[in-house]
Design a protein around this motif. Structure first.
Motif, PDB file in Angstrom:
ATOM      1  N   GLU A  57       0.831  -1.203   0.000  1.00 41.87           N
ATOM      2  CA  GLU A  57       0.000   0.000   0.000  1.00 41.87           C
ATOM      3  C   GLU A  57       0.868   1.258   0.000  1.00 41.87           C
ATOM      4  OE1 GLU A  57      -3.352   0.762  -0.156  1.00 41.87           O
ATOM      5  OE2 GLU A  57      -3.375  -1.290  -0.915  1.00 41.87           O
ATOM      6  N   GLY A  58       1.980   1.204   0.728  1.00 43.24           N
ATOM      7  CA  GLY A  58       2.896   2.339   0.730  1.00 43.24           C
ATOM      8  C   GLY A  58       3.487   2.596  -0.635  1.00 43.24           C
ATOM      9  N   HIS A  59       3.823   1.518  -1.342  1.00 42.07           N
ATOM     10  CA  HIS A  59       4.355   1.663  -2.701  1.00 42.07           C
ATOM     11  C   HIS A  59       3.298   2.220  -3.646  1.00 42.07           C
ATOM     12  CE1 HIS A  59       6.610  -0.324  -6.310  1.00 42.07           C
ATOM     13  NE2 HIS A  59       6.828   0.973  -6.232  1.00 42.07           N
ATOM     14  N   ARG A  60       2.069   1.735  -3.490  1.00 37.34           N
ATOM     15  CA  ARG A  60       0.982   2.241  -4.330  1.00 37.34           C
ATOM     16  C   ARG A  60       0.770   3.733  -4.102  1.00 37.34           C
ATOM     17  NH1 ARG A  60      -3.743   3.959  -4.035  1.00 37.34           N
ATOM     18  NH2 ARG A  60      -3.773   3.712  -1.768  1.00 37.34           N
ATOM     19  N   LEU A  61       0.845   4.155  -2.844  1.00 27.53           N
ATOM     20  CA  LEU A  61       0.687   5.573  -2.525  1.00 27.53           C
ATOM     21  C   LEU A  61       1.820   6.389  -3.144  1.00 27.53           C
ATOM     22  CD1 LEU A  61      -0.914   7.716  -0.917  1.00 27.53           C
ATOM     23  CD2 LEU A  61       0.590   7.218   1.033  1.00 27.53           C
ATOM     24  N   TYR A  62       3.009   5.837  -3.141  1.00 24.36           N
ATOM     25  CA  TYR A  62       4.170   6.537  -3.701  1.00 24.36           C
ATOM     26  C   TYR A  62       4.015   6.749  -5.206  1.00 24.36           C
ATOM     27  CZ  TYR A  62       9.129   7.464  -4.744  1.00 24.36           C
ATOM     28  OH  TYR A  62      10.318   8.020  -5.177  1.00 24.36           O
ATOM     29  N   ARG A  63       3.430   5.776  -5.878  1.00 21.38           N
ATOM     30  CA  ARG A  63       3.286   5.867  -7.336  1.00 21.38           C
ATOM     31  C   ARG A  63       2.010   6.563  -7.778  1.00 21.38           C
ATOM     32  NH1 ARG A  63       3.498  -0.098  -9.326  1.00 21.38           N
ATOM     33  NH2 ARG A  63       2.038  -0.228  -7.585  1.00 21.38           N
TER      34      ARG A  63
END
Length: 349
Positions: free
Chosen positions: A262-268
């Motif tokens: 989820e953190g990676h998705r938020l970053y992208r």
């Protein structure tokens, strides 16, 4: 031409394996996002060098140090005969080659040691980085780079020496390191002496196997752990995650756990502002371990602690960063749950 078996499989593997690892380390030394790969290659070099040193005491007779390490006088004498075109054939490395083997192993160990301090870059996140001040670490970084240049020169000299010796000795030393065979002294095959047999032989092989196994186990552990050392949760990051978790559970009782995905998705994730799509990666690049740049041209240090250990080390700075960037990208402040996802992802990036 009569030949004799000289180099065992381990010696040949170590020789060509080191060559590939060193080549890979040079190709990954100047690219920030490849630093973790560079570190793992360095650890691979350490493993092979340590194993080769162990093999230099318990391996096949031609592979042992006592078979090719000679005094400076003997090395100089051999050099003179080589230049004159009358070199004596050696079952193991000739004296000049033996000196180069020792020198290369020494320089490679020094490179690994200095690399462990500087971690191949200005972030000084190596496993030994904490034992020195930043100023001292800068000095070690210069030594590391100087040793790298020295290694290149030594490799060039090694290749030239092998070519010259092959010509003078009328044999292909490069092919010999592939097949394991060399021209026999005196023009007739001379079998290599055999390692000890019986109880002594078994004890020697057992000791060697244990030593090599320990070297491999330690190195594998380091390869898995060191490149992510800086990513381990610092006390500040761990405290923030506890705070974010408590707040997330208060706001959403059904909250389970933070997710790096989820953190990676938020970053992208991209958001539209003034007709333009923006995301965290707009300034910080798709790889959080690389340096980014703001629209004004200001350099932004890496977000990931693995490449920039100062990240997530100051609570007020972390909160300040979230407040500013969440408003710039999302158009609002981030929730505690979003912050927790993001920090969890960064710690593993």
């Amino acid at each position: 031409m009569n030949t004799v078996k000289v180099w065992d499989r381990f010696v040949r593997f170590a020789h060509w394996g080191l060559g590939l690892l060193v080549l890979g380390s040079f190709l990954t030394s100047d690219v920030d996002r490849l630093v973790p790969i560079h570190v793992r290659l360095g650890l691979g070099i350490f493993a092979v060098v340590v194993a080769r040193m162990v093999w230099g005491f318990i391996g096949s007779p031609p592979a042992r140090f006592r078979a090719f390490v000679r005094s400076p006088r003997e090395i100089a004498a051999y050099g003179r005969t080589l230049v004159r075109g009358r070199p004596e054939l050696h079952q193991s490395h000739n004296p000049l080659g033996g000196a180069m083997v020792v020198a290369l192993l020494t320089v490679l160990l020094a490179l690994v040691a200095t690399g462990a301090i500087v971690y191949a870059g200005p972030e000084f996140a190596g496993p030994l980085g904490s034992v020195l001040s930043r100023r001292a670490a800068h000095a070690v970084k210069e030594v590391h780079e100087g040793l790298s240049a020295l290694l290149v020169a030594m490799i060039a000299a090694h290749v030239a020496g092998v070519a010259f010796s092959s010509w003078r000795e009328r044999q292909n030393l490069v092919l010999g390191m592939v097949t394991g065979r060399k021209r026999a002294a005196g023009g007739s095959p001379r079998p290599a002496s055999q390692p000890p047999t019986g109880m002594v032989g078994r004890a020697t092989r057992l000791t060697g196997a244990i030593a090599l196994g320990l070297a491999a186990a330690v190195t594998v552990g380091l390869m898995l752990g060191i490149p992510r050392r800086a990513a381990a949760a610092s006390p500040v990051a761990a405290g923030l995650l506890r705070e974010y978790e408590a707040e997330a559970r208060r706001l959403r009782p059904g909250f389970g756990a933070f997710s790096a995905e989820e953190g990676h998705r938020l970053y992208r994730a991209e958001f539209l502002h003034d007709g333009q799509k923006v995301s965290c990666s707009s300034c910080h690049t798709p790889d959080p371990r690389s340096r980014g740049m703001t629209p004004a041209g200001k350099i932004v240090e890496p977000l990931a602690p693995a490449a920039n250990p100062e990240r997530l080390s100051d609570r007020s700075q972390v909160e300040k960063w979230f407040k500013r960037n969440c408003k710039q990208v999302l158009g609002r402040e981030c929730t505690a749950e979003e912050k927790g996802h993001f920090v969890t992802w960064l710690l593993g990036a």
